[in-house]
Design a protein around this motif. Structure first.
Motif, PDB file in Angstrom:
ATOM      1  N   SER A 286       0.864  -1.322   0.013  1.00  0.00           N
ATOM      2  CA  SER A 286      -0.005  -0.004   0.142  1.00  0.00           C
ATOM      3  C   SER A 286       0.754   1.184  -0.225  1.00  0.00           C
ATOM      4  O   SER A 286       0.479   2.229  -0.889  1.00  0.00           O
ATOM      5  CB  SER A 286      -0.823   0.151   1.247  1.00  0.00           C
ATOM      6  OG  SER A 286      -1.741   1.199   1.360  1.00  0.00           O
ATOM      7  N   PHE A 287       1.887   1.273   0.914  1.00  0.00           N
ATOM      8  CA  PHE A 287       2.838   2.411   0.879  1.00  0.00           C
ATOM      9  C   PHE A 287       3.315   2.650  -0.428  1.00  0.00           C
ATOM     10  O   PHE A 287       3.447   3.805  -1.067  1.00  0.00           O
ATOM     11  CB  PHE A 287       3.899   2.381   1.738  1.00  0.00           C
ATOM     12  CG  PHE A 287       4.835   3.463   1.792  1.00  0.00           C
ATOM     13  CD1 PHE A 287       4.532   4.383   2.873  1.00  0.00           C
ATOM     14  CD2 PHE A 287       5.859   3.796   1.263  1.00  0.00           C
ATOM     15  CE1 PHE A 287       5.406   5.465   3.112  1.00  0.00           C
ATOM     16  CE2 PHE A 287       7.113   4.701   1.506  1.00  0.00           C
ATOM     17  CZ  PHE A 287       6.388   5.604   2.386  1.00  0.00           C
ATOM     18  N   VAL A 288       4.040   1.619  -1.219  1.00  0.00           N
ATOM     19  CA  VAL A 288       4.740   1.806  -2.445  1.00  0.00           C
ATOM     20  C   VAL A 288       3.811   2.244  -3.507  1.00  0.00           C
ATOM     21  O   VAL A 288       4.003   3.048  -4.264  1.00  0.00           O
ATOM     22  CB  VAL A 288       5.360   0.405  -2.909  1.00  0.00           C
ATOM     23  CG1 VAL A 288       5.771   0.480  -4.309  1.00  0.00           C
ATOM     24  CG2 VAL A 288       6.453  -0.170  -1.937  1.00  0.00           C
ATOM     25  N   ALA A 289       2.518   1.780  -3.353  1.00  0.00           N
ATOM     26  CA  ALA A 289       1.547   2.060  -4.186  1.00  0.00           C
ATOM     27  C   ALA A 289       1.137   3.615  -4.249  1.00  0.00           C
ATOM     28  O   ALA A 289       0.592   4.322  -5.338  1.00  0.00           O
ATOM     29  CB  ALA A 289       0.402   1.216  -4.640  1.00  0.00           C
ATOM     30  N   SER A 290       1.147   4.076  -3.166  1.00  0.00           N
ATOM     31  CA  SER A 290       0.913   5.649  -2.955  1.00  0.00           C
ATOM     32  C   SER A 290       2.000   6.390  -2.858  1.00  0.00           C
ATOM     33  O   SER A 290       1.888   7.912  -2.515  1.00  0.00           O
ATOM     34  CB  SER A 290       0.026   5.700  -1.718  1.00  0.00           C
ATOM     35  OG  SER A 290       0.857   5.310  -0.355  1.00  0.00           O
ATOM     36  N   PHE A 291       3.221   5.935  -3.046  1.00  0.00           N
ATOM     37  CA  PHE A 291       4.527   6.819  -2.777  1.00  0.00           C
ATOM     38  C   PHE A 291       4.603   7.580  -3.932  1.00  0.00           C
ATOM     39  O   PHE A 291       4.430   7.359  -5.107  1.00  0.00           O
ATOM     40  CB  PHE A 291       5.648   5.932  -2.512  1.00  0.00           C
ATOM     41  CG  PHE A 291       6.972   6.819  -2.137  1.00  0.00           C
ATOM     42  CD1 PHE A 291       7.004   7.332  -1.014  1.00  0.00           C
ATOM     43  CD2 PHE A 291       7.717   7.030  -3.271  1.00  0.00           C
ATOM     44  CE1 PHE A 291       8.059   7.993  -0.650  1.00  0.00           C
ATOM     45  CE2 PHE A 291       8.901   7.758  -2.758  1.00  0.00           C
ATOM     46  CZ  PHE A 291       9.209   8.414  -1.466  1.00  0.00           C
TER      47      PHE A 291
END
Length: 291
Positions: A286-291
């Motif tokens: 989720s973090f990578v997708a929103s970074f």
């Protein structure tokens, strides 16, 4: 050793699903970091799972990184251990032609006294064919190399040029920065305190998070070196949650999960390490997708 100022990264060793060294993925990791502004690469450190690699696998990793780098940025090689003679022998036997320096960890498990740590590195310094970066990481070695010991080594041996300081103690870091010779480099080995260390006079970082977010993390370090604290802290707080994630269940399982989310390499680690839990994987994805 100006080539060691800025952002270095402790490279992972990618594995295939059947636990073989994945040289294609390792080449992608190297290119990804160089193309996104990393200043130098650290080979066969802790993050590389080097203790699980055979002698031939270590050479394969070295050869792959040298070829992928193609002399674009400096390389540092990890050679350390708790048998002083064995460390010296490995340094003398390896071809260090392509390396700017050697990163050598403080002896683990033996738990030497401060005098023992000093004598270990004194023996190495007198025999080493390349400059030495000390590596203090009490969380893994079970002993803390105190500032007094580091300062003594820095003053006594010209071949000892820097320390990767990973105690996570900003006060200890400041004592090193203020007490060591002017040209001795104090390098952060803890991603979360990298920016405060740099702003206090540190020379940069040898990072784990930096290899998955190389553009942003190296820019943060450059801003810190230029004393542009407000701009640098904006990047720090953007990346900070990911720093917590990648160490929550151990390194390098966490950073490999990020690489997997980025599509650069798989998440496989070798026993006794295991991959991250599904819960942590979901947070990382989720973090990578929103970074």
């Amino acid at each position: 050793m100006k080539e060691l100022i800025g952002t270095g990264v402790a490279l992972i060793t990618p594995f295939t699903e059947d636990y073989k060294v994945d040289t294609e993925a390792l080449t992608r990791v190297v290119n990804f970091n160089i193309e996104n502004g990393i200043d130098y690469l650290v080979v066969l450190g802790t993050t590389a799972e080097s203790v699980t690699l055979s002698k031939s696998e270590k050479q394969l990793v070295i050869d792959t990184i040298i070829a992928a780098n193609n002399s674009r940025i400096p390389l540092v090689l990890g050679i350390g251990g708790n048998d002083t003679r064995a460390v010296i022998n490995e340094m003398q036997e390896r071809d260090l032609t392509h390396f700017a320096a050697v990163l050598s960890v403080s002896p683990m498990y033996n738990k030497p006294t401060q005098e023992g740590i000093y004598q270990h590195f004194a023996a190495i310094a007198q025999m080493a064919p390349k400059p030495i970066i000390l590596y203090n990481v009490p969380g893994r070695t079970a002993s803390n190399m105190l500032p007094e010991t580091v300062i003594r080594l820095a003053n006594d041996f010209e071949s000892i040029v820097a320390i990767k300081e990973a105690a996570g103690d900003i006060v200890q870091a400041m004592r090193l920065i203020s007490g060591c010779p002017k040209d001795f480099l104090v390098i952060s080995g803890d991603d979360m305190v990298t920016l405060p260390m740099v702003l206090a006079g540190g020379a940069g970082v040898i990072s784990v998070i930096g290899e998955v977010f190389p553009k942003e993390f190296s820019q943060m370090v450059r801003l810190g070196l230029d004393k542009k604290a407000v701009e640098a802290y904006k990047i720090h707080y953007k990346i900070a949650p990911a720093i917590d994630y990648i160490f929550a269940e151990g390194n390098p399982a966490g950073v490999k999960a990020v690489f997997n989310a980025l599509g650069i390499c798989g998440p496989t680690v070798r026993l006794p390490l295991v991959g991250v839990s599904e819960n942590l994987k979901a947070k990382i994805d989720s973090f990578v997708a929103s970074f």
